[in-house]
Design a protein around this motif. Sequence first.
Motif, PDB file in Angstrom:
ATOM      1  N   ARG A   4      60.994  29.035  72.748  1.00 20.82           N
ATOM      2  CA  ARG A   4      61.093  29.652  71.425  1.00 20.82           C
ATOM      3  C   ARG A   4      62.510  29.480  70.917  1.00 20.82           C
ATOM      4  NH1 ARG A   4      57.334  34.278  70.186  1.00 20.82           N
ATOM      5  NH2 ARG A   4      55.527  33.831  71.461  1.00 20.82           N
ATOM      6  N   LEU A   5      62.624  29.341  69.588  1.00 23.38           N
ATOM      7  CA  LEU A   5      63.918  29.123  68.975  1.00 23.38           C
ATOM      8  C   LEU A   5      64.062  30.029  67.758  1.00 23.38           C
ATOM      9  CD1 LEU A   5      66.532  27.388  68.806  1.00 23.38           C
ATOM     10  CD2 LEU A   5      65.214  25.742  67.465  1.00 23.38           C
ATOM     11  N   ALA A   6      65.182  30.744  67.674  1.00 22.17           N
ATOM     12  CA  ALA A   6      65.463  31.617  66.530  1.00 22.17           C
ATOM     13  C   ALA A   6      66.786  31.195  65.917  1.00 22.17           C
ATOM     14  CB  ALA A   6      65.532  33.074  66.974  1.00 22.17           C
ATOM     15  N   ILE A   7      66.812  31.077  64.589  1.00 20.77           N
ATOM     16  CA  ILE A   7      68.017  30.665  63.875  1.00 20.77           C
ATOM     17  C   ILE A   7      68.298  31.679  62.775  1.00 20.77           C
ATOM     18  CG2 ILE A   7      69.156  28.843  62.542  1.00 20.77           C
ATOM     19  CD1 ILE A   7      66.054  27.921  64.325  1.00 20.77           C
ATOM     20  N   ASP A   8      69.558  32.096  62.651  1.00 17.77           N
ATOM     21  CA  ASP A   8      69.974  33.018  61.599  1.00 17.77           C
ATOM     22  C   ASP A   8      71.152  32.409  60.857  1.00 17.77           C
ATOM     23  OD1 ASP A   8      70.380  35.331  59.999  1.00 17.77           O
ATOM     24  OD2 ASP A   8      71.935  35.995  61.391  1.00 17.77           O
ATOM     25  N   ILE A   9      70.985  32.175  59.558  1.00 19.42           N
ATOM     26  CA  ILE A   9      72.071  31.657  58.732  1.00 19.42           C
ATOM     27  C   ILE A   9      72.786  32.853  58.116  1.00 19.42           C
ATOM     28  CG2 ILE A   9      72.719  30.250  56.748  1.00 19.42           C
ATOM     29  CD1 ILE A   9      70.156  28.648  57.193  1.00 19.42           C
ATOM     30  N   GLY A  10      74.021  33.060  58.519  1.00 13.00           N
ATOM     31  CA  GLY A  10      74.821  34.152  57.987  1.00 13.00           C
ATOM     32  C   GLY A  10      75.853  33.634  57.013  1.00 13.00           C
ATOM     33  N   GLY A  11      76.647  34.536  56.478  1.00  9.24           N
ATOM     34  CA  GLY A  11      77.668  34.149  55.516  1.00  9.24           C
ATOM     35  C   GLY A  11      78.773  33.320  56.122  1.00  9.24           C
ATOM     36  N   THR A  12      79.104  33.556  57.403  1.00  9.46           N
ATOM     37  CA  THR A  12      80.176  32.831  58.066  1.00  9.46           C
ATOM     38  C   THR A  12      79.653  31.916  59.161  1.00  9.46           C
ATOM     39  OG1 THR A  12      81.646  34.705  57.651  1.00  9.46           O
ATOM     40  CG2 THR A  12      82.375  33.088  59.290  1.00  9.46           C
ATOM     41  N   VAL A  64      61.593  30.777  64.558  1.00 16.75           N
ATOM     42  CA  VAL A  64      61.725  31.852  63.577  1.00 16.75           C
ATOM     43  C   VAL A  64      63.086  31.681  62.912  1.00 16.75           C
ATOM     44  CG1 VAL A  64      62.669  33.533  65.219  1.00 16.75           C
ATOM     45  CG2 VAL A  64      61.513  34.331  63.173  1.00 16.75           C
ATOM     46  N   HIS A  65      63.110  31.942  61.599  1.00 17.61           N
ATOM     47  CA  HIS A  65      64.329  31.741  60.825  1.00 17.61           C
ATOM     48  C   HIS A  65      64.629  32.986  59.999  1.00 17.61           C
ATOM     49  CE1 HIS A  65      66.197  30.518  56.932  1.00 17.61           C
ATOM     50  NE2 HIS A  65      67.038  29.979  57.765  1.00 17.61           N
ATOM     51  N   ALA A  66      65.873  33.332  59.915  1.00 16.15           N
ATOM     52  CA  ALA A  66      66.305  34.454  59.081  1.00 16.15           C
ATOM     53  C   ALA A  66      67.604  34.053  58.395  1.00 16.15           C
ATOM     54  CB  ALA A  66      66.533  35.695  59.941  1.00 16.15           C
ATOM     55  N   THR A  67      67.897  34.728  57.308  1.00 18.12           N
ATOM     56  CA  THR A  67      69.147  34.443  56.619  1.00 18.12           C
ATOM     57  C   THR A  67      69.647  35.679  55.893  1.00 18.12           C
ATOM     58  OG1 THR A  67      70.269  33.030  55.010  1.00 18.12           O
ATOM     59  CG2 THR A  67      67.973  33.578  54.559  1.00 18.12           C
TER      60      THR A  67
END
Length: 175
Positions: A4-12, A64-67
């Motif tokens: 499983r892979l989870a990615i979160d794009i944040g501001g920095t 799963v992706h979040a931002t």
Amino acid sequence: MSVRLAIDIGGTFTDATLIDEETGGVAIAKVLTTPSDPSEGFMQAVERALADGGVQAAQVSFVVHATTVATNAIIEGTIARSGFVTTDGFRDLLEIARQVRPTLYDTQFEKAAPLVPRDRAVVVRERLGPAGEVLLSRSTTTRCAKPLTSCAARRWSRSPSAYCTRTSTRSTSSA
């Protein structure tokens, strides 16, 4: 192998966490976010997590992706000028903004400005029934969108006199 892979794009930073469900192995990657094209940081984080975990992309069974990019833009007030197209009777939804207030009886409380000003809200006359059947067709969609198209052509300049206003005098009360 189930990974499983989870990615979160944040501001920095853009973070990726890879979990091998069979072994319990975890690989974590952190790369700089690329504001001009968040997909670049996304792919860099994915590639780094896969490499660190010794996993091929074909082995990943769940992503799963979040931002927080949109949330940050709202908080910072840097969202693009936009319009709000909604069904008839809901034009004032953003202005009313019913929600739980931090202090219910505070008479000095000031609501935040809506994300889209009322003069850039247009309505589409459409109604659906309880089973999803069309009760009133949205044939007016193109006509209702014309004020926004006109505004976009003028790029919604900062001059108050150039703000787009609805040309229709039709009532926006719900039927």
